[in-house]
Design a protein around this motif. Sequence first.
Motif, PDB file in Angstrom:
ATOM      1  N   SER A  64       0.757  -1.232   0.023  1.00 28.78           N
ATOM      2  CA  SER A  64       0.007  -0.119   0.208  1.00 28.78           C
ATOM      3  C   SER A  64       1.045   1.179   0.017  1.00 28.78           C
ATOM      4  O   SER A  64       0.257   2.345  -0.650  1.00 28.78           O
ATOM      5  CB  SER A  64      -1.019  -0.012   1.209  1.00 28.78           C
ATOM      6  OG  SER A  64      -0.116  -0.053   2.433  1.00 28.78           O
ATOM      7  N   ARG A  67       1.763   1.799  -3.815  1.00 31.39           N
ATOM      8  CA  ARG A  67       0.755   2.182  -4.361  1.00 31.39           C
ATOM      9  C   ARG A  67       0.350   3.646  -4.145  1.00 31.39           C
ATOM     10  O   ARG A  67       0.184   4.610  -4.995  1.00 31.39           O
ATOM     11  CB  ARG A  67      -0.546   1.469  -4.275  1.00 31.39           C
ATOM     12  CG  ARG A  67      -0.206  -0.044  -4.829  1.00 31.39           C
ATOM     13  CD  ARG A  67      -1.809  -0.838  -4.841  1.00 31.39           C
ATOM     14  NE  ARG A  67      -1.309  -2.102  -5.058  1.00 31.39           N
ATOM     15  CZ  ARG A  67      -0.918  -2.731  -6.304  1.00 31.39           C
ATOM     16  NH1 ARG A  67      -1.035  -1.888  -7.186  1.00 31.39           N
ATOM     17  NH2 ARG A  67      -0.750  -3.921  -6.542  1.00 31.39           N
ATOM     18  N   GLU A  71       0.631   7.072  -6.593  1.00 33.61           N
ATOM     19  CA  GLU A  71      -0.579   7.838  -6.415  1.00 33.61           C
ATOM     20  C   GLU A  71      -0.161   9.220  -6.247  1.00 33.61           C
ATOM     21  O   GLU A  71      -0.506  10.085  -7.188  1.00 33.61           O
ATOM     22  CB  GLU A  71      -1.745   7.232  -5.805  1.00 33.61           C
ATOM     23  CG  GLU A  71      -3.059   8.319  -5.884  1.00 33.61           C
ATOM     24  CD  GLU A  71      -4.017   7.578  -4.920  1.00 33.61           C
ATOM     25  OE1 GLU A  71      -4.845   8.703  -4.386  1.00 33.61           O
ATOM     26  OE2 GLU A  71      -4.322   6.317  -4.809  1.00 33.61           O
ATOM     27  N   THR A  96       5.037  -5.682  -5.934  1.00 33.02           N
ATOM     28  CA  THR A  96       4.339  -4.511  -6.304  1.00 33.02           C
ATOM     29  C   THR A  96       5.174  -3.309  -6.984  1.00 33.02           C
ATOM     30  O   THR A  96       4.964  -2.597  -7.701  1.00 33.02           O
ATOM     31  CB  THR A  96       3.721  -3.705  -4.977  1.00 33.02           C
ATOM     32  OG1 THR A  96       2.635  -4.909  -4.469  1.00 33.02           O
ATOM     33  CG2 THR A  96       2.842  -2.594  -5.390  1.00 33.02           C
ATOM     34  N   LEU A 100       4.696  -1.992 -10.693  1.00 31.71           N
ATOM     35  CA  LEU A 100       4.648  -0.233 -10.936  1.00 31.71           C
ATOM     36  C   LEU A 100       5.662  -0.019 -11.821  1.00 31.71           C
ATOM     37  O   LEU A 100       6.055   1.317 -11.970  1.00 31.71           O
ATOM     38  CB  LEU A 100       4.454   0.282  -9.596  1.00 31.71           C
ATOM     39  CG  LEU A 100       2.941   0.192  -9.096  1.00 31.71           C
ATOM     40  CD1 LEU A 100       2.632   0.942  -7.815  1.00 31.71           C
ATOM     41  CD2 LEU A 100       1.635   0.265  -9.881  1.00 31.71           C
TER      42      LEU A 100
END
Length: 115
Positions: A64, A67, A71, A96, A100
């Motif tokens: 998280s 991410r 963002e 992750t 990304l």
Amino acid sequence: MRVLLVRAKVARDVIPDELRAAGAMVDVVEAYETVVPKRSRERVRSLMKDSIRRPHIVTFTSSSTVRNFAELLGSGKTRSLKNIQFASIGPITSATLRELELPRALKHESSPWAA
């Protein structure tokens, strides 16, 4: 055996599933959730633009955080992070980073989870 698992709102079910498979009755309680402070967007963008304060490496502690960082930077900005490497503390977070397309630091041989 009864087990109370106190964890984040967003979490994988590996632990409760394994406990149940071992015969435990498991109750899961969400104790916290990850939220992005409103001022973080400007702070992150400012750091990334500042040639003196710009980090050489950024370490993430969960998927998280990866991410949310992406963002905060905004769409398409993650590809422009030249000369910055990224690291993680575990295999899921490393996955992750790869997902990304963030430039990962080289894997250290003694760490099975390095990005």
